[in-house]
Design an enzyme around this catalytic site. Structure first.
Site: not given
Ligand code: AMP
Length: 460
Positions: A2, A28, A103-104, A243
């Site tokens: 968040c 979020g 957030n957390g 990320y």
């Molecule tokens: P996948 O391996 O298909 O599950 O998705 C990997 C991609 O999702 C990567 O390119 C990341 O940039 C992105 N990603 C990593 N962690 C998250 C997360 N917690 N929520 C949404 N996207 C994520």
């Protein structure tokens, strides 16, 4: 995950929170909300599902008078994306109102909740954050910061909070400091935000981070800081650098852009791809890491994948078939760039592997001859209990396959992940003081039972 925002002492506090939430939208997208406090009229809330731009219009914000406001953007765990779970929470008790944005994730929330329910407490949401509202109301102290300290004593896990109580704005960060929170100044107003990009949008200046274990109270007497909670070792979330945060933000006192470039440079040193013609990123989260890879390797950086910005992170699909389709909706390959080339594709992380497999196949279909996949983090092998929405171990590709098997599964010619050390040595302030539990299995707290995570997790 968040985004949270708070402002004290601004005549258009809700409008400032509204702006701030726009820059915290990446943290979020499921719901957003603002609570504003007018000293005469009291506290009012406005919450909506979806993006800030979809749910919170200017007329809504104008109906929230007051010089204190808090705001929230929410990205929840599966199954709990409802308006009842939108934040900030606003409750009234014997001494007035409590507005709270979190957030957390609290790792002992279910136990704390059970205790409260045994004592007759009634809950209106399935969020762990609601436990905090009850605990604040139960404190017998009459000072807002002491009430919050009482409420937080015995609470485990990750929290950054902004809390509006009476005419006081409070900000708090858990003693391990998992999530980022900064304090800034906008004229005479005091501002809190998850990331500095929100301060930039407002024209506010960064003062400092809220420290681990610190509670800051702002009222008409000024700004007061206290450290009432038992100190614990620093456990900043390394995934914020990998990320989650925006590259134009400073988090944990370091630049996210510099962190990601350093991750990319380290990747280029540890896993070079000497036969490649160029590097490209999986936009947007890998852009800075791909730049770092290109700088270090001397390979040109190309734009080989185009992302549709109108899909966003909201296009969440519960089924595998849906997730496969999502990749095509979200990305397309540039045939003229890829045709006949040997390429390095840089992504920041692989979670389930669905996106990667779809992208490698798309890049090959556009004519790429060789695909060398480079990942600017270590293999994700475990879920996060501290606020990032990672799936359970069974769904995590790196928890179930070797690197060779993953290479085959996603269809790449070669695959290089950063090592845990490589990742931690690259980020600002590393290698010590970070939480890397989802990569290493080294969880700083006892993990909650999975069922409890799903039932009570606010997942932000
Ligand atoms: P996948 O391996 O298909 O599950 O998705 C990997 C991609 O999702 C990567 O390119 C990341 O940039 C992105 N990603 C990593 N962690 C998250 C997360 N917690 N929520 C949404 N996207 C994520």
């Amino acid at each position: 995950m968040c985004g949270i925002f708070g402002i004290y002492g601004h005549e258009n506090a809700a409008a400032m929170a509204h702006l701030g939430l726009y820059s915290l939208q990446h943290r979020g997208q499921e719901s957003s909300g603002i609570v504003a406090v007018d000293r005469e009229l009291g506290a009012r809330a406005m919450k909506s599902m979806g993006l800030v731009s979809e749910g919170l219009g200017i007329p809504d914000v104008q109906s929230l008078p007051g010089d204190i406001a808090i705001g929230h953007t929410r990205y929840s765990t599966a199954g709990s994306s409802t308006i009842e779970n939108a934040q900030p929470m606003l409750a009234r008790f014997r001494d007035g109102h409590i507005g709270l944005a979190h957030n957390g994730n609290l790792t002992n929330a279910s136990e704390l909740r059970r205790n409260l329910e045994d004592g007759g407490s009634i809950f209106t949401s399935t969020m762990d954050s609601e436990v905090l509202v009850h605990r604040i109301a139960r404190s017998s102290s009459d000072k807002p910061e002491e009430r919050l300290a009482d409420a937080l004593t015995g609470v485990e896990g990750a929290y950054c909070l902004v809390v509006a109580m009476g005419d006081t704005l409070l900000a708090a960060r858990d003693p391990r400091g998992w999530r980022p929170l900064v304090m800034g100044k906008l004229g005479t107003a005091t501002v809190f935000a998850s990331e500095t990009c929100a301060l930039d949008l407002l024209g506010a200046t960064l003062e400092r981070e809220v420290e681990r274990g610190e509670i800051i109270a702002v009222d008409r007497n000024g700004v007061r800081s206290s450290f009432p909670l038992a100190p614990l070792e620093s456990r900043k979330c390394v995934f914020e650098y990998v990320y989650f945060s925006r590259p134009d933000s400073q988090v944990f006192g370091g630049s996210v852009d510099r962190a990601r470039r350093a991750l990319g440079r380290r990747l280029a040193r540890d896993f070079p791809a000497p036969t490649a013609d160029f590097v490209f990123s999986v936009p947007d989260s890998s852009n800075s890491a791909a730049l770092g890879f290109a700088e270090e390797s001397g390979l040109p950086l190309e734009l080989a994948l185009i992302r549709n910005h109108y899909v966003g992170r909201t296009f969440i699909q519960p089924t595998q078939a849906g997730r496969d389709a999502k990749v095509k909706v979200k990305y397309n390959a540039v045939r003229e760039v890829l045709s006949g080339k040997s390429v390095v594709m840089v992504d920041d992380s692989i979670v389930r592997g669905t996106t990667t497999r779809g992208l490698v196949s798309m890049v090959r279909a556009a004519g790429a001859r060789e695909v060398h996949l480079r990942v600017s983090s270590s293999p994700v092998t475990g879920p996060c209990y501290y606020g990032i929405d990672t799936p359970n171990r069974e769904e995590l590709i790196a928890a179930n396959m070797t690197i060779e098997e993953i290479t085959q599964q996603v269809g790449a010619d070669t695959l290089g992940y950063l090592t845990l050390d490589g990742m931690l040595e690259s980020v600002p302030g590393g290698p010590e003081g970070f939480c890397h539990a989802c990569f290493s299995g080294d969880y700083p707290t006892p993990p909650p039972a999975d069922s409890e995570k799903l039932r009570f997790g606010c997942g932000c």
